[in-house]
Design a protein around this motif. Structure first.
Motif, mmCIF file in Angstrom:
data_model
loop_
_atom_site.group_PDB
_atom_site.id
_atom_site.type_symbol
_atom_site.label_atom_id
_atom_site.label_comp_id
_atom_site.label_asym_id
_atom_site.label_seq_id
_atom_site.Cartn_x
_atom_site.Cartn_y
_atom_site.Cartn_z
ATOM 1 N N ASN A 4 -5.730 22.933 6.516
ATOM 2 C CA ASN A 4 -7.039 22.596 5.958
ATOM 3 C C ASN A 4 -6.916 22.374 4.459
ATOM 4 N N THR A 5 -7.710 21.439 3.969
ATOM 5 C CA THR A 5 -7.605 20.991 2.583
ATOM 6 C C THR A 5 -8.945 21.127 1.885
ATOM 7 N N LEU A 6 -8.859 21.490 0.612
ATOM 8 C CA LEU A 6 -10.035 21.600 -0.251
ATOM 9 C C LEU A 6 -9.877 20.630 -1.407
ATOM 10 N N CYS A 9 -13.557 19.793 -7.217
ATOM 11 C CA CYS A 9 -14.109 18.850 -8.200
ATOM 12 C C CYS A 9 -14.521 19.636 -9.442
ATOM 13 N N ARG A 10 -13.689 19.542 -10.502
ATOM 14 C CA ARG A 10 -13.874 20.369 -11.699
ATOM 15 C C ARG A 10 -14.304 19.584 -12.931
ATOM 16 N N ARG A 20 -14.320 10.395 -10.561
ATOM 17 C CA ARG A 20 -14.402 9.240 -9.666
ATOM 18 C C ARG A 20 -13.223 9.229 -8.700
ATOM 19 N N GLU A 21 -12.022 9.458 -9.198
ATOM 20 C CA GLU A 21 -10.835 9.440 -8.340
ATOM 21 C C GLU A 21 -10.887 10.542 -7.289
ATOM 22 N N GLY A 22 -11.410 11.687 -7.661
ATOM 23 C CA GLY A 22 -11.537 12.783 -6.705
ATOM 24 C C GLY A 22 -12.478 12.426 -5.567
ATOM 25 N N LEU A 117 -6.599 20.222 -3.669
ATOM 26 C CA LEU A 117 -6.464 19.073 -4.547
ATOM 27 C C LEU A 117 -7.462 19.237 -5.669
ATOM 28 N N SER A 118 -6.984 19.250 -6.892
ATOM 29 C CA SER A 118 -7.857 19.512 -8.036
ATOM 30 C C SER A 118 -8.109 18.226 -8.810
#
Length: 119
Positions: A4-6, A9-10, A20-22, A117-118
């Motif tokens: 599972n992935t998170l 968005c910081r 935008r890329e996130g 993914l940050s």
């Protein structure tokens, strides 16, 4: 066994390309049935507010956020402390079609994921 992935968005919505890329990465993954969970944290909570970026010649990220539920990302997790620190009331962040879930303990929440993914 599925991982599972998170998507964390910081970043504030404007000033660099990370916000935008996130969102685009989340939408792309969701389009391939690999929708990650999303947590808006720190200045990333500003992405959830109504925006008027025309004055700085930017495209509005609100459309990307509003597309998330259409791609299967129906719950948006939001750091409660980040909202409080920035003086944002939870009822100021309504996204049509999305459930907003306030997260009290972001550290514990993040530890539940195999990949983070940050952005």
């Amino acid at each position: 066994m599925s991982k599972n992935t998170l998507a964390l968005c910081r970043q504030a919505p404007y000033g660099n390309a990370l916000a935008r890329e996130g969102l685009e990465a989340v939408l792309a993954a969701a389009a391939m049935d690999q929708a990650p969970a999303v947590l808006f944290f720190g200045d990333g909570v500003f992405q959830l507010l109504q925006q008027n970026p025309q004055a700085i010649a930017e495209k509005n990220l609100r459309r990307n956020i509003q597309a998330l539920p259409m791609f299967g990302v129906e719950t948006l997790h939001v750091c409660k402390s980040s909202l409080q620190t920035r003086g944002i009331a939870p009822d100021a962040i309504a996204i049509p079609g999305a459930d907003i879930e306030l997260v009290e303990d972001c550290g514990s929440f993040i530890r539940n994921f195999d990949h983070v993914l940050s952005f």
